[in-house]
Enzyme design. Sequence first.
Site, mmCIF file in Angstrom:
data_model
loop_
_atom_site.group_PDB
_atom_site.id
_atom_site.type_symbol
_atom_site.label_atom_id
_atom_site.label_comp_id
_atom_site.label_asym_id
_atom_site.label_seq_id
_atom_site.Cartn_x
_atom_site.Cartn_y
_atom_site.Cartn_z
ATOM 1 N N ASP A 7 0.893 -1.165 0.000
ATOM 2 C CA ASP A 7 0.000 0.000 0.000
ATOM 3 C C ASP A 7 0.927 1.209 0.000
ATOM 4 O OD1 ASP A 7 -1.673 2.106 0.600
ATOM 5 O OD2 ASP A 7 -2.309 1.336 2.557
ATOM 6 N N LYS A 69 2.795 11.273 -3.272
ATOM 7 C CA LYS A 69 1.741 10.585 -4.040
ATOM 8 C C LYS A 69 0.836 11.588 -4.766
ATOM 9 C CE LYS A 69 -1.800 7.018 -3.270
ATOM 10 N NZ LYS A 69 -2.235 6.003 -2.299
ATOM 11 N N GLU A 146 -7.310 0.417 -4.251
ATOM 12 C CA GLU A 146 -7.271 0.270 -2.787
ATOM 13 C C GLU A 146 -8.569 -0.299 -2.195
ATOM 14 O OE1 GLU A 146 -6.012 4.178 -1.630
ATOM 15 O OE2 GLU A 146 -4.029 3.853 -2.471
ATOM 16 N N ASP A 168 -13.051 4.873 2.089
ATOM 17 C CA ASP A 168 -11.616 4.924 2.390
ATOM 18 C C ASP A 168 -11.155 6.378 2.467
ATOM 19 O OD1 ASP A 168 -8.870 4.857 2.397
ATOM 20 O OD2 ASP A 168 -8.659 3.445 0.756
#
Length: 522
Positions: A7, A69, A146, A168
């Site tokens: 992850d 990211k 994800e 999420d």
Amino acid sequence: MAIIGIDLGTTNSVVAALDGGQPWVIPDDDDELLLPSCVGLDNNGQLLVGAYALRQYASAPERTIKSIKRHMGTDFQAVLGDQTYSPQAISAMILRTLKAEAEKVLEEPITQAVITVPAYFTDAQRQATKEAGEIAGLEVLQILNEPTAAALVFENRSEEGETVLVYDLGGGTFDVSIVDITGDVTEVLASHGNNRLGGDDFDRQLQRHLTDKFQQVHGEALPDDPAIEARLLRAAEAAKIELSEHGFVTVREPFLVSQGSTALHLETEIARDDFEHLISPMLKETLAAIDRALSDASMAGDDLDRIVLVGGSTRIPLVQRLVQNHLPGVPLSSFEPDLCVAMGAAVQAGVLSGAEIESILVDVVPHSLGIAAMMDVGMGIPMPGMFSTIIPRNTVIPTSRSEIYTTSSNNQEKVEIDVYQGENAIAKENVPLGSFMVEGLPPKPAGAIQVEVSFDFDINGILTVTATEKGAGQQNSLVVSDADTGRLSSSELVQAKESLDQLFDLSEGSLMAALAAADEEE
Ligand code: AMP
């Protein structure tokens, strides 16, 4: 040989593997399971990754990089010392560290991985993630969404099937997905989100609140100083986390500013209510995304069997409360919200390596994909620049679709193919993915030449576009090669890998020297 699941988060990254059919998270030397996604250079120019880098963020923000990211898939250049790095190279430093941790614990070389990305990541962002893996010496077998990874961990294998809403909310991204689990098949029915919303934004809100408090108390604004800002941001995050457990928190930042011989401190109490007030507009946005995902899946809240909370920010009580109130009566579950995505990636890695897990994954295209074209918008008048969808949003992947277009003017010699993703009827309002020409068309009247445009969307969510002229035996076809902003060429990849190897060798060398010096002192 083990395949690891990673992850690669905005705030933290996690590596997991499968043992006896069960996923587990691989700890680092200090038994930590989360590696802060932070990279820096120390005073001596040595590379720091993870907690060591994060620790120096407040004092040396100019030598430290967080939340890379958010820049994946762009041509952003990160500055570290006197060098600049692509977002892929910075992410590769994190991946390389995780790979090394896994190799140490599993006692074998690791060369393959499954890496997760938000379901809402664009093609360019996915491609950049793959390249980061490559630079780190990892073959990326699959880029996995994800929420899909999280659903793999929560999978209930009853034959009856379950419809799960995965909510999420991490450090930098938000995703909501509706996942259908029937027997061994996991299918993402719809996915929606915002890849610029998360706990980092809550930290910034709270940081601003602290800055305002300082001004109220001392009657003057804080100076524009990155080190002070970084300190307040760290204090804000710590306060936020404490507010998940307690109704109040006291923030104490002594010696924040010096004024001649006196120092100004910040000491203030924040109530959970105040914090909730600051973040609730952003959370309301996430509720709208739930509704949109439900409507894309043609469902109502009542059709859901379960809500699964994923991501560190779902530990905030207000998040749980709002989601539950929005979907009353649907059971809410949460299991290691920071770790379950990596664990799901490890499950998928196990599937790919042929381990004893029977699971088939079905995933969807997160945005509609198409090209700009002249289209009749309903009044009998063809309008240029309209968005012609070739692959609609939420189509199950992998998928290949094509459409035929015709020339619009007499003796037209070339056709420009402008590729976009998004949902707006006007092509330019969507995200451009790239463009190319089909040239050398034979002179013919308008409408006499047909060009077939094919879109192939692969299992990693990467798009290849080909345009072929259907003519008298003559065919022109082109593949979009510049679709991805910030994409690295193969020589740039090799170069990035070499410079990473060098950085890691240097830092290992200095670590060895430091250890040797410590031994001598003992
Ligand atoms: P993730 O991207 O899933 O690792 O989530 C990281 C985000 O979760 C960061 O913004 C953290 O500050 C936040 N976070 C972690 N633990 C908590 C907590 N107990 N309460 C509130 N936020 C948290």
